[in-house]
Design an enzyme around this catalytic site. Structure first.
Site, mmCIF file in Angstrom:
data_model
loop_
_atom_site.group_PDB
_atom_site.id
_atom_site.type_symbol
_atom_site.label_atom_id
_atom_site.label_comp_id
_atom_site.label_asym_id
_atom_site.label_seq_id
_atom_site.Cartn_x
_atom_site.Cartn_y
_atom_site.Cartn_z
ATOM 1 N N LYS A 140 0.861 -1.182 0.000
ATOM 2 C CA LYS A 140 0.000 0.000 0.000
ATOM 3 C C LYS A 140 0.897 1.231 0.000
ATOM 4 O O LYS A 140 1.653 1.490 0.937
ATOM 5 C CB LYS A 140 -0.942 0.046 1.197
ATOM 6 C CG LYS A 140 -1.857 1.291 1.118
ATOM 7 C CD LYS A 140 -3.013 1.262 2.068
ATOM 8 C CE LYS A 140 -2.625 1.666 3.450
ATOM 9 N NZ LYS A 140 -2.810 3.144 3.691
ATOM 10 N N GLY A 167 -6.949 9.311 10.819
ATOM 11 C CA GLY A 167 -7.034 9.401 12.274
ATOM 12 C C GLY A 167 -8.018 10.412 12.808
ATOM 13 O O GLY A 167 -8.132 10.599 14.009
ATOM 14 N N ASN A 183 -8.156 1.719 10.930
ATOM 15 C CA ASN A 183 -7.182 1.503 12.002
ATOM 16 C C ASN A 183 -7.600 2.258 13.269
ATOM 17 O O ASN A 183 -8.059 1.654 14.229
ATOM 18 C CB ASN A 183 -5.778 1.921 11.545
ATOM 19 C CG ASN A 183 -4.704 1.530 12.547
ATOM 20 O OD1 ASN A 183 -4.968 1.188 13.686
ATOM 21 N ND2 ASN A 183 -3.461 1.569 12.132
#
Lengths: 266, 266, 266, 266
Positions: free
Chosen positions: D107, D168, D216
């Site tokens: 990736k 995030g 994530n």
């Protein structure tokens, strides 16, 4: 809220000072009379023209836009609408400079495809570099990518003009979060260039701290274009004033409009 | 788009005609001087006052709001802020009528709790009925419930004023879909009464067809209230003009600002 | 984040315990076979039925819904869809109790008009009071008005079911802010009753802390209703799990997925 | 709705077939045990690892992530997090290929700055071209720019992974309109790579037709990461099922859940 009040400094692009922060386009009107009336009602000082689609004197026998929107009164901003490569865009800017006797201020747009008219940022960066090196003052249409926006500034563009949404779509500011990042990083004027559909969209862009907005379809395609041009003028002024006045903080819960203390018992 | 253009009819409430469509409150200002300056900058003709929290002459030895916002110049709209029952609200309206020498125009609000200041619609309906029967001209703060809004109209309220979001929250119009239903059904003026935080919020309400907006916190709690009052004036005018001009249709895909046909080859 | 973890307590309504938090309706299906298959795929334990529009045995010669959705397997929740007054709704609940041998659990809805199917909260409050006093366990469809929601709880309703958007519209949760207020005040289960269009809508309602959701059109009007019923089952479980797990905080800026400290130099 | 039903084809990337459409990252966990438990609960088959920040054997004396997330069980997807130039990213991919014995699937991410972690699309395009020419199978993190996304596909990337919002941040899909354009043009799998905060965000991406999502922070930073991993698994399945089932059309007005025809009079 910082200690400093925001400063009421006029819009300055490439050394030119403008008191209006509304830029308008000239496409999609019924005729040049309507164009002229809407441009006037908007209070604009900066009018953009698609060089490849508009007669600025290339065709001497046809009506010339510059008769309706005279350069004695408005700063003309030739744009590269319809260009899909850096090469085409650069050539178009040079043609404009010739047609307009050395006029250096241009709006660069290099499009990705004709379905979205989304900018091709790679070609845009290339064209911007070439044009800046060739002495142009480049205002540049781009996506809402904050990294590309900053790079265009670093190259030397005099204004960066991210889209709010697709050209001609009227969807307003679809991603204020990225616009906010661009505004937070910028040292040149940031103007929203596409997608404004209504005065509330225009006001929002200005409240966020944009230096101006460019509007075409939302005026030309309103049912009453001249009236809408005036509405946009007011909205841009309202949004600028609100930016300077600094909005109230948002509150999670309600807050009564009058203090409870000192409440008078009826 | 219908065949008919929208008509530019001035705002009429209970037989009074107003050229401004911005109503303002008088709470939360630093002092009456600031109140007076902001009210003036807003261009309003209709100023609302919390009867239970403001000195309108009840306390002869204290400053009287009506000296700062004189009835000779503004239509005063006494409101029932701070009332949580129909009974209290009715009593407050009667007190206002006495204080103001028979003045009949009131803004009714009956609140549900002091955390949200959300209206108690059951008590509001009761109070509205009582007040209308007692000869008051009732403008009424309510939720965005379209059924309640229509019922308030049926009862005889002269204007229905749904919230955009919680009083003093500055969140703008959180549910334009319900507001649209209310507007589609209404035969009396609909004004947004709470939640406006910025000029773009105000413009949006007007673009949707609201007859006006009422603003207090967004002006009083801006960093520069007088400047924000002026911004709101412009925004309300912009939104009204846009409503009359009728916005461009939204498009799923892009639309170039200039026709491709007749494209000039560079 | 508080010190306490959220507790994984099963949904309890009027003393009945349910392991599924998805309630489904039975209208709009092609036939009772499709209804039965979708109900099964949804994993629901609580199935609502429009008493005035569905044969629950009133017409002995016609197909009976209870053959497709047997009471031995599902808790049947008769609802008052199509009722526009408290009187009608109460009468319909009594009819249901008769038809279903003393079954007390009902879903009350009293509608405001047939264009919006928005609840008439005044009539809803009246009917709720009558029904509770008559021994019914009342789950109640209502608007997103937090004051009305709390009043319905105070009256003794065993679950309060605000709309997300109009019945059958599929617009999802148009005003999460009001739903949040309702959830923050509630001591009975809050379930979203109308407007869910997709699994993401259902998941969002559950993540916010709703005790369940009721879905009909979004399943029945999907291209493949049985598959969509299964999707909704998964989404409600996902949303509930996320509520218990407690979501990450939102951040204004980016946050790398790996700590910079201890960074390994390539 | 087209005549054709959507086909239930498994996710295929660079010739590998996956039954799970949830990709997960390995950063931000308390320890490798928590990582392992969350990865397992997510049901993922494809786990991404920041090569420059994670021990994959570079430091033989420290704990190795591949002991917690074994290659025998998961496809490892080395990523170039922390790289700000094409050169760095290419070097990092080559290091990963060495460490993982010729593993070709990577990736690619080339970041613009460490405040936003927004991709640098110019460097990303360069690196993608180099890596594809060097025999790598390149899944690529990018912005939501539809022109860049298509160009990455043209270069030969095996999957294009636009952001939903900043890495995030947990803000979800801030601009579904651009994602929709990307999906409409794509001939390789499109996976949302950043910004997912909740299961409802993940479900929405899948409902729109994304081939998968990579998550994530939303798992690792939940209060209960393992439980959230399971919630995300369910949400991705729900969204995929809903995409296949095809959602109900949205309606401007309400639609009753039961047909009026054949209405039974109570």
């Amino acid at each position: 809220m910082s200690a400093e009040q925001r400063q009421n400094i006029p819009l300055t692009v490439a050394g030119r000072v403008f008191s209006s922060r509304l830029l308008v386009g000239t496409g999609k009107y019924r005729d040049f009379d309507e164009t002229a009336a809407a441009v006037e009602a908007s209070g604009t000082e900066l009018v953009t023209v698609a060089v490849r689609r508009t007669n600025l004197g290339q065709n001497p026998d046809e009506p010339n836009l510059l008769d309706a929107v005279p350069m004695s009164r408005y700063t003309i901003l030739p744009n590269t609408a319809g260009c899909y490569t850096a090469k085409d865009a650069v050539r178009t800017c040079k043609l404009a400079r010739e047609l307009l006797d050395g006029h250096n201020l241009v709006k660069l747009e290099v499009l990705g495809d004709d379905g979205t008219l989304y900018p091709n940022v790679v070609e845009t960066l290339k064209a911007a570099e070439t044009l800046v090196n060739d002495g142009f003052d480049v205002m540049v249409y781009t996506s809402d990518d904050p990294i590309v926006a900053k790079e265009l500034e670093r190259i030397g563009c005099c204004a960066v003009m991210p889209l709010g949404s697709l050209i001609g779509s009227g969807h307003g500011l679809l991603n204020p979060a990225t616009l906010e990042i661009i505004l937070g990083n910028a040292e040149v004027p940031i103007l929203v260039d596409a997608g404004i559909g209504t005065p509330s969209d225009a006001a929002l862009a200005m409240e966020m701290g944009c230096a101006g907005v460019l509007i075409n379809s939302a005026i030309a395609n309103a049912r009453q274009p001249v009236r809408m041009a005036h509405a946009m003028k007011l909205a841009v002024e309202a949004g600028r004033e609100a930016y300077l006045a600094e909005r109230m903080p948002r509150r999670a819960s309600a807050s009564p409009s009058s203090p409870f203390a000192g409440r008078i018992n009826a």
